[in-house]
Design a protein around this motif. Structure first.
Motif, short mmCIF file in Angstrom:
data_model
loop_
_atom_site.label_atom_id
_atom_site.label_comp_id
_atom_site.label_asym_id
_atom_site.label_seq_id
_atom_site.Cartn_x
_atom_site.Cartn_y
_atom_site.Cartn_z
N UNK A 46 0.62 -1.20 -0.10
CA UNK A 46 0.10 -0.23 -0.03
C UNK A 46 0.97 1.24 0.13
N UNK A 47 2.16 1.10 0.31
CA UNK A 47 3.08 2.66 0.21
C UNK A 47 3.77 2.49 -1.23
N UNK A 48 3.37 1.87 -1.90
CA UNK A 48 3.88 1.96 -3.25
C UNK A 48 2.84 2.39 -4.22
N UNK A 53 5.44 -5.43 -10.89
CA UNK A 53 5.21 -6.66 -11.41
C UNK A 53 4.17 -6.90 -12.49
N UNK A 54 2.96 -6.27 -12.20
CA UNK A 54 1.89 -6.07 -13.10
C UNK A 54 2.14 -5.70 -14.56
N UNK A 61 13.22 2.52 -15.59
CA UNK A 61 13.45 3.77 -14.73
C UNK A 61 12.18 4.37 -14.08
N UNK A 62 10.99 4.04 -14.84
CA UNK A 62 10.00 4.40 -14.56
C UNK A 62 9.14 3.35 -13.52
N UNK A 63 9.46 1.96 -13.54
CA UNK A 63 9.39 1.11 -12.74
C UNK A 63 9.87 1.43 -11.25
#
Length: 361
Positions: A46-48, A53-54, A61-63
């Motif tokens: 919940x803190x991301x 992974x989906x 870099x975006x990940x």
């Protein structure tokens, strides 16, 4: 001996008892049990911002950036006279243009007389920190917002209250959903604390839910990112991605980004913003030319999209984003707190005027 005795008694009388955590030790509760706001999509962690992974096709870099907690806050109510926090960060170092509080710490606001007001900060001490946020609060239940770090991952967040106090999940304090996609400036560089990133300021000022999809250095309008944005439900979309995109990328990618959002959200307003004028560009001709070309190209793309019949499309130009005294940045690029104040003062009435047309108010 008598004189020493009476001196000690006198000193003891001078020391008045005060409300303290030591007299009333803290008990800690999981922040995950409170109300989590500011997220783009519901996630396993919940803190991301995103379960990356989906979305395996996203740029690396975006990940990485979407594992950070920028824009996320915890809403809760408590009658505790003090507040503490325990949390863990990653092992990353603090950036050269950021404060440790903004990058890895916590930022606490309280609602007083109907308005959100700064209350305290959680200063990161180690990779895992336990520290006080505020002491000696007035009696009675109050509503709080605890903003999470802008530029780091966070784990195991707990809120500490006095042992006899109560704590409950707060409400979602902001209405609607306005997604902002953009660069490090949107992400929060270089606000001194996370509650001073401009989407957070706008939310508190307007009561609207401005959601921070800041991708520091990596908001380049890639196809995979455009596809992701189109999957996020929002009442409006703001594109503040020009600072990271080259003039060539703006020319080749803007149409796909806007059309993809429009196809998935036929009636939602899409607001395109120019890049703020970088202060270093006034003395560095190369930087100045790049920003000028970026802003010229995005204006051209906006006009082309209008000619193609794209409806509910708006444009905000950059002339007065940071004022005119050249004091609004940390490093010639990223706004300081003064710069973010001026930025929000400039764009807020323009955004509200557009959003009101769609009954987003």
């Amino acid at each position: 001996m008598k004189s020493i005795y009476f001196s000690l008694v006198f000193l003891c009388l001078l020391v008045k008892p005060s409300y303290s955590q030591n007299a009333n030790p803290a008990r800690f509760v999981k922040a995950a049990d409170m109300t989590i706001i500011g997220k783009m999509i519901q996630t396993r962690n919940i803190y991301q911002s995103l379960d990356t992974i989906d979305y395996p096709r996203l740029p690396a870099a975006v990940k990485r950036l979407l594992t950070m907690s920028a824009g996320i806050a915890v809403s809760f109510k408590t009658d505790s006279r003090f507040l503490k926090a325990k949390w863990c960060n990653s092992k990353s170092k603090v950036g050269s243009n950021m404060t440790a509080i903004a990058q890895k710490g916590l930022d606490l606001y309280v609602k007083l007389n109907g308005k959100w007001q700064f209350c305290g900060v959680g200063k990161p001490l180690e990779q895992c920190t336990e520290t006080s946020l505020v002491n000696n609060l007035m009696e009675g239940q109050k509503e709080f917002l605890l903003y999470l770090p802008l530029y780091d991952e966070i784990n195991d967040l707990e809120i500490g209250i006095s042992s006899h106090s109560t704590i409950t999940a707060g409400t979602i304090p902001f209405k609607s959903r306005i997604l902002i996609y953009g660069s490090s400036i949107l992400h929060g560089a270089s606000a001194s604390r996370s509650g001073l990133a401009y989407p957070a300021i706008l939310s508190r000022q307007t009561g609207l839910n401005f959601i921070n999809m800041g991708l520091s250095g990596s908001a380049k309008m890639e196809k995979e990112v455009a596809d992701l944005i189109a999957k996020i439900d929002a009442d409006a979309y703001i594109l503040d991605c020009v600072p990271n995109s080259s003039p060539e990328q703006i020319k080749s990618r803007t149409d796909y980004l806007v059309q993809t959002i429009r196809n998935s959200h036929p009636k939602a307003p899409i607001i395109i913003m120019q890049s703020l004028i970088r202060e270093s560009g006034y003395v560095d001709a190369v930087i100045g030319d790049r920003v000028r070309l970026q802003n010229e190209e995005i204006k051209s793309q906006f006009l082309n999209l209008q000619k193609k019949g794209v409806k509910d499309l708006y444009f905000i130009s950059a002339e007065n984003f940071l004022g005119n005294d050249h004091e609004g940045t940390v490093d010639g690029t990223h706004p300081n707190d003064l710069g973010f104040y001026r930025f929000t003062e400039d764009i807020r009435p323009k955004l509200l005027k557009i959003l009101a047309k769609y009954n987003i108010k």
